[in-house]
Design an enzyme around this catalytic site. Sequence first.
Site, PDB file in Angstrom:
ATOM      1  N   SER A 100       0.810  -1.219   0.000  1.00 33.11           N
ATOM      2  CA  SER A 100       0.000   0.000   0.000  1.00 33.11           C
ATOM      3  C   SER A 100       0.842   1.267   0.000  1.00 33.11           C
ATOM      4  CB  SER A 100      -0.943   0.002   1.209  1.00 33.11           C
ATOM      5  OG  SER A 100      -1.868  -1.044   1.116  1.00 33.11           O
ATOM      6  N   ASP A 111       0.540  -0.044   8.383  1.00 31.63           N
ATOM      7  CA  ASP A 111       1.974  -0.296   8.485  1.00 31.63           C
ATOM      8  C   ASP A 111       2.629  -0.101   7.117  1.00 31.63           C
ATOM      9  OD1 ASP A 111       1.318  -2.598   7.018  1.00 31.63           O
ATOM     10  OD2 ASP A 111       1.111  -3.781   8.836  1.00 31.63           O
ATOM     11  N   ASP A 113       5.075  -1.853   4.448  1.00 25.61           N
ATOM     12  CA  ASP A 113       5.747  -3.082   4.024  1.00 25.61           C
ATOM     13  C   ASP A 113       7.123  -2.720   3.487  1.00 25.61           C
ATOM     14  OD1 ASP A 113       3.573  -4.815   4.583  1.00 25.61           O
ATOM     15  OD2 ASP A 113       2.589  -4.162   2.743  1.00 25.61           O
ATOM     16  N   ASP A 165       6.689  -3.551   8.689  1.00 25.19           N
ATOM     17  CA  ASP A 165       6.764  -5.003   8.493  1.00 25.19           C
ATOM     18  C   ASP A 165       7.951  -5.262   7.588  1.00 25.19           C
ATOM     19  OD1 ASP A 165       4.591  -5.449  10.055  1.00 25.19           O
ATOM     20  OD2 ASP A 165       3.214  -5.945   8.432  1.00 25.19           O
ATOM     21  N   LYS A 226     -10.237  -1.008  -0.957  1.00 30.39           N
ATOM     22  CA  LYS A 226      -9.632  -1.540   0.271  1.00 30.39           C
ATOM     23  C   LYS A 226     -10.491  -1.177   1.487  1.00 30.39           C
ATOM     24  CE  LYS A 226      -5.367  -2.045   1.116  1.00 30.39           C
ATOM     25  NZ  LYS A 226      -3.935  -1.893   1.428  1.00 30.39           N
ATOM     26  N   TYR A 235     -11.577  -8.785   3.962  1.00 28.93           N
ATOM     27  CA  TYR A 235     -10.160  -8.485   3.773  1.00 28.93           C
ATOM     28  C   TYR A 235      -9.376  -9.253   4.835  1.00 28.93           C
ATOM     29  CZ  TYR A 235      -5.952  -5.662   2.863  1.00 28.93           C
ATOM     30  OH  TYR A 235      -4.686  -5.245   2.521  1.00 28.93           O
TER      31      TYR A 235
END
Length: 506
Positions: A100, A111, A113, A165, A226, A235
């Site tokens: 995202s 968060d 990625d 993450d 989303k 989701y």
Amino acid sequence: WDPLLSLFSRHTPSSSPASGRPLMADPSIDERRKAAAAALETTLERFGQNSSPEEEARRAKVLGVVGKLVKEFVREVLISKHKPDAIVATAGGKVFTYGSFRLGVCTAEADIDTLVVGPIDVTRDDFFEVFGRMMREHPDVSSVVSIREARVPILQVVFSGIDLDMIYAPLHMTTVPDSVDLMNNELLRHLSETDVKTLNGKRVTDRVLQEVPNVVVYRVALRALKFWAKQRRVYGFKFGFLNGIALNILTAKIAKEFPRANAALMVHQFFALFQGWDFTDKPVRIVPWQPLDMGFREYDTTDPRDRAALMPIITPMYPASNCADSVMASTFKVIRAEFERGATITAQILDGHDRWETLFEPAPFFSMYKTYFQIDASASSAAALELWAGFVEVRMRMLFVKKLELNSDVELAHTLTKTFDNEVCDGVTRWSRTWFVGIKFSENLLMKLDKRISLGDVVVFFKTELAKFDKFAEGMQVEVTPVQRKAVPEFARKWEKNATKAHKAA
């Protein structure tokens, strides 16, 4: 009477917006679409689905600091392994973002990625041990959690209040320059399957961006979809629903099929097209398959494992894989029903007869079924609970929900994607995590005079398999309890009521 479809289709068009302004009259189709697109952006802003410039600057600052720490980490490891000074000086190491954040649809609470790549002499074990230690010792880091048993091992870090993450892959090179191009398939040679899976999150994200004709419009539509998926509780890969990659690819498919559509029309076409899409006969792809002979397994319709997939959505980079392979018969029915609901509502929005708020209404999970299973995992400490609950959750889909599906008297088993932690029971707070699974019984059972059904063997099987946990410790327990709708615990009902209130207030 089908309570599932009845609830999904219960969306009476509003007569006027919450602001009191009259609904749109009947101007030209083009003007209505423009108005719907403008209203969509306003609605997303009101529901906090956009990230502020200040938040983006704070995230960029944290990523800059982490990038420098990664280079320090690589140097420290190489020095400890007595590598030549020339190699240490040029070894590099780099941080990439994907998901995202990279797509530009990250919300304030989401968060980031992050993919870390290093040279061949810096292993994944080094990353978890050395870099993990550096994170734990850093004054701006408040939490570090290692999940090394995952398909793609992950280090979860909270840095200056921002969740990262982090995954790591060593490249087959002695130095990693900042200019390294991860889209080059040749980089995959000599890597392990785990390394390739680690790299492909970034590679797939970038390929999606390359394929989308209008990135600005795509981002608005993806933000909306989303938000819809989270509000409607469809989701969550581990529960058998869609994940971020699947939504990214499905939305990109619409962007390519309708390159001149604005965001409002894209969202409608998403639902209109996929509500009747034959996924098994026509897996969703955004690029043609281009086979490469590197020895990695790819999605293959001749393979029984892939042929059995209910909703194949294929990643656009080698090795191509089905990113929706957790979807089961039950969750596919729920997703399909939500597509149908979305198609109806968005058609009404484009006609000026409804609002985006209707599409984003939270799913009334605790009104959708008459019977639920409540699954409670508990442990003697917070750390033990994370281990135990993680083990339970990963196995719940295949060892419990899938087994329920196989019973001829069960038409649908639907896991709520929300979990509840440390709830008070009889005035005592436990280290616990709770899940709920809604059950819809088959028409055959409902027509029988004797409607009794025994699912105890499924519960016994599930608990027996969980008892095989190799890190099982004293205090770890799991209870599986059938609960009628009217007996759903107050903490769960309160959560749902609060979600509905928050939606209406916004």
